[in-house]
Write a protein that holds these residues in place. Sequence first.
Motif, PDB file in Angstrom:
ATOM      1  N   TYR A 767       6.366   2.365   8.055  1.00 35.34           N
ATOM      2  CA  TYR A 767       6.842   0.973   7.974  1.00 35.34           C
ATOM      3  C   TYR A 767       5.675   0.010   7.807  1.00 35.34           C
ATOM      4  CZ  TYR A 767       8.753  -3.442   9.855  1.00 35.34           C
ATOM      5  OH  TYR A 767       9.111  -4.757  10.054  1.00 35.34           O
ATOM      6  N   PHE A 768       4.576   0.283   8.473  1.00 36.85           N
ATOM      7  CA  PHE A 768       3.420  -0.613   8.423  1.00 36.85           C
ATOM      8  C   PHE A 768       2.563  -0.353   7.187  1.00 36.85           C
ATOM      9  CE2 PHE A 768       4.842  -0.080  12.763  1.00 36.85           C
ATOM     10  CZ  PHE A 768       4.958  -1.394  13.187  1.00 36.85           C
ATOM     11  N   VAL A 769       2.562   0.883   6.711  1.00 40.23           N
ATOM     12  CA  VAL A 769       1.888   1.185   5.455  1.00 40.23           C
ATOM     13  C   VAL A 769       2.571   0.431   4.310  1.00 40.23           C
ATOM     14  CG1 VAL A 769       1.365   3.007   3.780  1.00 40.23           C
ATOM     15  CG2 VAL A 769       1.046   3.430   6.230  1.00 40.23           C
ATOM     16  N   LEU A 770       3.907   0.347   4.364  1.00 39.92           N
ATOM     17  CA  LEU A 770       4.642  -0.375   3.335  1.00 39.92           C
ATOM     18  C   LEU A 770       4.252  -1.854   3.306  1.00 39.92           C
ATOM     19  CD1 LEU A 770       8.254   1.131   3.621  1.00 39.92           C
ATOM     20  CD2 LEU A 770       6.400   1.760   2.072  1.00 39.92           C
ATOM     21  N   GLN A 771       3.952  -2.429   4.468  1.00 36.01           N
ATOM     22  CA  GLN A 771       3.524  -3.828   4.493  1.00 36.01           C
ATOM     23  C   GLN A 771       2.158  -4.001   3.843  1.00 36.01           C
ATOM     24  OE1 GLN A 771       4.216  -6.080   8.203  1.00 36.01           O
ATOM     25  NE2 GLN A 771       5.438  -4.332   8.888  1.00 36.01           N
ATOM     26  N   ALA A 772       1.317  -2.985   3.959  1.00 45.13           N
ATOM     27  CA  ALA A 772       0.029  -3.030   3.272  1.00 45.13           C
ATOM     28  C   ALA A 772       0.234  -3.013   1.767  1.00 45.13           C
ATOM     29  CB  ALA A 772      -0.838  -1.846   3.702  1.00 45.13           C
ATOM     30  N   ALA A 773       1.216  -2.230   1.314  1.00 41.32           N
ATOM     31  CA  ALA A 773       1.501  -2.153  -0.118  1.00 41.32           C
ATOM     32  C   ALA A 773       2.183  -3.417  -0.617  1.00 41.32           C
ATOM     33  CB  ALA A 773       2.379  -0.936  -0.413  1.00 41.32           C
ATOM     34  N   GLU A 774       3.160  -3.909   0.142  1.00 43.38           N
ATOM     35  CA  GLU A 774       3.954  -5.057  -0.292  1.00 43.38           C
ATOM     36  C   GLU A 774       3.194  -6.368  -0.163  1.00 43.38           C
ATOM     37  OE1 GLU A 774       8.150  -7.318   0.927  1.00 43.38           O
ATOM     38  OE2 GLU A 774       7.096  -6.025   2.359  1.00 43.38           O
ATOM     39  N   LEU A 775       2.368  -6.505   0.886  1.00 44.92           N
ATOM     40  CA  LEU A 775       1.818  -7.821   1.228  1.00 44.92           C
ATOM     41  C   LEU A 775       0.318  -7.847   1.437  1.00 44.92           C
ATOM     42  CD1 LEU A 775       4.611  -8.545   3.845  1.00 44.92           C
ATOM     43  CD2 LEU A 775       4.457  -9.546   1.557  1.00 44.92           C
ATOM     44  N   GLY A 776      -0.328  -6.689   1.368  1.00 42.48           N
ATOM     45  CA  GLY A 776      -1.765  -6.662   1.633  1.00 42.48           C
ATOM     46  C   GLY A 776      -2.096  -6.843   3.101  1.00 42.48           C
ATOM     47  N   ALA A 777      -1.131  -6.598   3.977  1.00 44.74           N
ATOM     48  CA  ALA A 777      -1.354  -6.767   5.416  1.00 44.74           C
ATOM     49  C   ALA A 777      -2.192  -5.618   5.967  1.00 44.74           C
ATOM     50  CB  ALA A 777      -0.015  -6.824   6.147  1.00 44.74           C
ATOM     51  N   MET A 778      -3.005  -5.914   6.986  1.00 42.95           N
ATOM     52  CA  MET A 778      -3.788  -4.889   7.675  1.00 42.95           C
ATOM     53  C   MET A 778      -2.960  -4.288   8.810  1.00 42.95           C
ATOM     54  SD  MET A 778      -7.609  -6.484   8.116  1.00 42.95           S
ATOM     55  CE  MET A 778      -7.039  -8.061   8.718  1.00 42.95           C
ATOM     56  N   PRO A 779      -2.711  -2.987   8.800  1.00 41.99           N
ATOM     57  CA  PRO A 779      -2.054  -2.374   9.958  1.00 41.99           C
ATOM     58  C   PRO A 779      -2.901  -2.577  11.215  1.00 41.99           C
ATOM     59  CG  PRO A 779      -1.962  -0.904   8.073  1.00 41.99           C
ATOM     60  CD  PRO A 779      -2.883  -2.025   7.690  1.00 41.99           C
TER      61      PRO A 779
END
Length: 879
Positions: A767-779
């Motif tokens: 779920y958090f890896v997807l945020q890195a892909a979608e938004l460039g967020a740092m886990p």
Amino acid sequence: MANSAKLQNLKSVLKKFYDGHTIGKIALTILAAALLVYVIVSIPVWSIKAESLASSGSRQPAAGSEISLDSGKVQVAENGGSTLTVNTEDMTFEVVDEAGTKFRSYAAGGGPAEMALLSLAYLGEDNNLYEWNSYANSVAFSSYSMQQIENGVRIDINLNEGESNRFYEYLPKKTGVDTYENVFVGGLNRLMEEGSLDEATGNRYLNTLSLVYKRSLTEECYSVTYNGTPPTSATTQLIEVTRLVGYTTEMLMEDGEKYGFSVDFTEPAQFDLSVELTLDEEGSLRVHVPTGSIVSYNDYYTPQNLTLLPNFGAATADQYEEGKILLPDGSGALVNFNSYIANVTDYKRPVYDNDFFSDYYYMPEYAEELTMPVFGALYGPADKTEKGFLGIIEEGARTALLNVKLASEKADSSNYNKVYPSFDIAQYKRVKINGEYSTDSGTYLINAGMQDMDLTVSYHLYDRNATYFDLAKGYQAYLAKTEGISPSYDEGDAGLYLEVVGGVNIASRFVGIPYSRAYSMTSYEELQEIMNALDGMNIRVQYDGAFNGGWNGKIGRGAKLAGQNGSKSDLQETLTLAESKGVPLYLQTALSRVWEGGNGFRASRQAIRDYANEEVLLSRYQPVLGILNRSLSDGMNHDAYYLLSPKYLSAVTDSFLKEAGDYPALAIEDLAGMYYADYRYEEYINGETGNQVLEENLAKLASGRDLALANPHIDKIGYGSVATDISRESSDYATFDTTIPFRQLVMNGLVDYTTENVNLSSKNAAYFVLQAAELGAMPKFLLTYKNVDVLKDTDYNYLFSAQFELLEDTVRSVYEECASIRDQIGTSEITGHEVLADGVCRTTYATGVQATVNYNLYDVTLPDDTVVPAEGYLIEEGN
């Protein structure tokens, strides 16, 4: 010499007293010792100086030249390609941008409420809340004026009820037979005979008169037959009868004196306020109300809530079958037009959690708060919108609430889809007499009084094919301009944010006696081991519990290192290692929170108080009951902390920085994401003033150093380089259609941001890896070096899955997958975002690469037959 003689005399008096009063001597000695102890203990308390806080007050209304109210439609501004036209006859307006996109202040075909420019709720000393709107209570009586001002118009509004319609202020409870038969009945008959009153109306009045009054069996008079006030229709008719027949106030008073009833005249409510409508250089509409210009003509009534432009952009189901309302709930949410649900309360929530001190006793009803003062709407299908607008609350956001009304074909729904702000210009609460958790229903009302401040909302208009991404980029541009931060993008390198727990104080026992034990979950040397183990990875590290006794320690007066973590030289060695590795190391502090007494803190003097004038003491909530509960187990208590009053924060920050000034990076756990006010009796500090204090102290902390900000409000992101713990969820209210990452899209390029904690979530790491892909967020991970078993049955038992040794493989695998994704994308700049299906989103980056993510636990097949795997992603070159 004179002083020496006085001293000798004092000594003589004391010696004489001591020689002759043994018991008094003992008491005086004890009193002197107690006084000495008090002085010694109070010295550090007195050293924390209170700051004198004064609200800046609102601006004066702009001066202008009068516009005649019989002018009709008048164009009052043309700026930035937009025009603003106001109708002087009904106080409505319309604004049209250069593309011809038109928005009106009113809902066509509606009643007085749908025509109103604003509404004002006001609180009476009878503890009741009333509400008037500008159409029914000003336009109807022509009690307003208009002034042409620069780039717009100022409307001065007098809200009133018109003439009183209170029965007993016009008509008697009892009146003489002669008066009734000759003045009332006879008067109406004479008017009909003269032809000045038509017979149908006259007979109706006579019939109503005979229903309301009956001849008394015990007195020579007629009296009202109702126990209370007669019905509204009868009241309206008979008030008109008094005017027709000439029954005067003097005659009413005479009847009262003769028949022994009192005549009370209620002082009516009446208010003045000014509203300014202007166009700025970009063609956006700005609405400004200086609350300092609001005047109440009767001290019995206090203006409480002001609703601005409740009908701006209102649309019926017939006008738009499709459309979306944008809300800043959590990361962001979209609400479908015409999605009214009968059993669901209309959405109404405070911006920045500004009702926190009204309900902090209970677990939050919603999982997410509103951290951005924005709202908006898009009209038409998602792929072919006709127009849209973005509303930004520029001033007064810490008293603001967002309101949503939804239409449908059901009879009990609103006729209109609309979203609009309202503002609590006076906060109030009904306080339980015997405490918030008592079952006794007895209450008293606390009214914090009117706040003198500016309320400003800007409306940015969008034409065809507008999307929520366009609104996000528009708000980003606004923030860059107003906060002085420019978007900056990199090559999209992957990164991880590690929050490492250091010094804590945990509940323990010694021979059965409970006490607080200082303990380090990660010493400085152990923190070095973690950094060495992750050598070569792009990480940022936050170290909790470095100062003043640990994570849950004393007030931040100074920056004394928590001894359980190691020596100062150990910390310096750790900072040197971090610098050599290029790892930013943020030392955590929370300057408004005080977990333990001492170090200069005295709760009775320095803690924030709530509406009940009680010190605010916060702890974890008991999930079953949803209330604050300090009881842990075996007689132990949860940790709890006080909040420092705003007037002491600057002194504490200055003291902290004197000792912490050399540390290059700090993690601020509290100041950037809190609603800050104090309801201490007769020393009320409102949220806007409290926010000024937060801004001033964040500026000090950010001067010359790097800050990490925990879950910051959007207007604070400029003080830091990274925003932590940013949720990808909304509160999922029943009427929500889609959760969108509006918050992250706005922050993209303005500040780096992390996810919430990977290892403490109920969701998979994917779920958090997807945020890195979608938004460039740092886990983000929350870690300890030592075994977490020591935290069992303590306030930190939620850290059950935080030990680095057990998580190291997960940390590595998450980083490596994020690095692979970011290498394929090649930039952090997002240029487009869309929702393809429920839980499936596609992000377009400046390199042309598109990342499609699927948050669902099942595969999703898109209309073009592309299959996006469950909790998976696709990285592709754009079309």
